[in-house]
Write an enzyme that holds these catalytic residues in place. Sequence first.
Site, PDB file in Angstrom:
ATOM      1  N   PRO A  32       0.352 -10.996  -8.413  1.00  0.00           N
ATOM      2  CA  PRO A  32      -1.115 -11.706  -8.384  1.00  0.00           C
ATOM      3  C   PRO A  32      -2.217 -10.835  -9.562  1.00  0.00           C
ATOM      4  O   PRO A  32      -2.561 -11.371 -10.421  1.00  0.00           O
ATOM      5  CB  PRO A  32      -1.843 -11.364  -7.213  1.00  0.00           C
ATOM      6  CG  PRO A  32      -0.459 -11.462  -6.380  1.00  0.00           C
ATOM      7  CD  PRO A  32       0.490 -10.958  -6.649  1.00  0.00           C
ATOM      8  N   TYR A  33      -1.631  -9.243  -9.790  1.00  0.00           N
ATOM      9  CA  TYR A  33      -2.878  -8.467 -10.305  1.00  0.00           C
ATOM     10  C   TYR A  33      -2.432  -9.583 -12.118  1.00  0.00           C
ATOM     11  O   TYR A  33      -3.057  -9.680 -12.819  1.00  0.00           O
ATOM     12  CB  TYR A  33      -2.591  -7.377 -11.054  1.00  0.00           C
ATOM     13  CG  TYR A  33      -3.309  -6.234 -11.371  1.00  0.00           C
ATOM     14  CD1 TYR A  33      -4.197  -6.538 -11.785  1.00  0.00           C
ATOM     15  CD2 TYR A  33      -2.507  -5.453 -12.825  1.00  0.00           C
ATOM     16  CE1 TYR A  33      -4.986  -5.799 -12.444  1.00  0.00           C
ATOM     17  CE2 TYR A  33      -2.878  -5.175 -13.203  1.00  0.00           C
ATOM     18  CZ  TYR A  33      -4.542  -4.314 -13.202  1.00  0.00           C
ATOM     19  OH  TYR A  33      -4.700  -4.387 -14.352  1.00  0.00           O
ATOM     20  N   GLY A  34      -1.271  -9.773 -12.517  1.00  0.00           N
ATOM     21  CA  GLY A  34      -0.599  -9.970 -14.061  1.00  0.00           C
ATOM     22  C   GLY A  34      -1.004 -10.590 -13.947  1.00  0.00           C
ATOM     23  O   GLY A  34      -1.490 -11.358 -14.566  1.00  0.00           O
TER      24      GLY A  34
END
Length: 407
Positions: free
Chosen positions: A212-214
């Site tokens: 989710p960060y990327g």
Amino acid sequence: MIPLNRRASLPRAGMEYFDARRKPHNVGKIIAALVLTTLCIFVLKQSPGFGGNSVFSRHEPGVTHVLVTGGAGYIGSHASLRLLKDNYRVTIVDNLSRGNMGAVKVLQELFPQPGRLQFIFADLGDQKSVNKIFAENAFDAVMHFAAVAYVGESTLEPLRYYHNITSNTLLILEAMASHGVKTLIYSSTCATYGEPEKMPITEATPQFPINPYGKAKKMAEDIILDFSKSKGADMAVMILRYFNVIGSDPEGRLGEAPRPELREHGRISGACFDAALGVIPGLKVKGTDYPTADGTCIRDYIDVTDLVDAHVKALNKAEPRKVGIYNVGTGRGRSVNEFVDACKKATGVDIKIEYLSRRPGDYAEVYSDPTKINKELNWTAQYTDLKESLSVAWRWQKSHPHGYGEN
């Protein structure tokens, strides 16, 4: 006999009578106070710091005013220091959920002159606050660092990451559009590439983020790119996708000080130092069965001093109606085991290592090809000695065992 309720009322009646007799005297005091207040307001309105007359609220020839979001954080504070050293005017906006007020105080002490630095406590997820900040300040450019930024945490709290990274970036862009701010330097990440089939990573490598960060960062990039292409936007955009950040200010003024509750998700350098300081019993290395030479992950470790230099060069090269996308790395991958060995040498401590299973959302090998940024921005990583970068950061950690002493 006087009833109890009337007896209780007598002192109040007496006070009313006494006040009535002093009424003319009080009226005089009130008039004097009103005159004094009016005079103070008049004087304040003539001062350069009142209302919209602050130096931060107007454009000045030869002065570039940069909004640094997340400027109280690790990377943002180092970027603010560099900008201030280079005579930029800086406004830091941070909600201190990840940053440190202590870092801001260091900057304020280093640059106390009027019109150099201001700090605004605000949440970039609050649209009214964001619009107010842009309405009251004359920004020439935005460096957008503010974001939650831990891969492991993002797999546990994905909605928080999409809101904090993607949604907040949209609010920043809307405010920039409304107030005519045309230059954006965006802090992105190599996590947008996911786990490419070929190494090293170039800017043309397909983006297939796996956590989710990327994904949140890539969505923010897409929004920025779409907006920059829209009619009348005239945006000067630089997107910097950088790799694993280490190190600290060579002069020992700033360092990395994550909140204790975030150490589990933090950078490996912070975990190494915590282990060396005895804050934690040892270092946990997650994943030993990756398809790499020693079974541990391979990363490209970029010194924070080099990273902020890339941001300043990007700001200087930003041009209207143009978008620059650059990888910021050394071009060399080092394994986690190599990193740990360097950390042991830098600290002089034989850190205990515990090997665990893989962390969700991680990838085996990631390192950059910095050819494009070398050619177009004349930027090359200078601090490439892993042990030396860690030694510099370790000196700050030893002298600040409790971080900045406050959150």
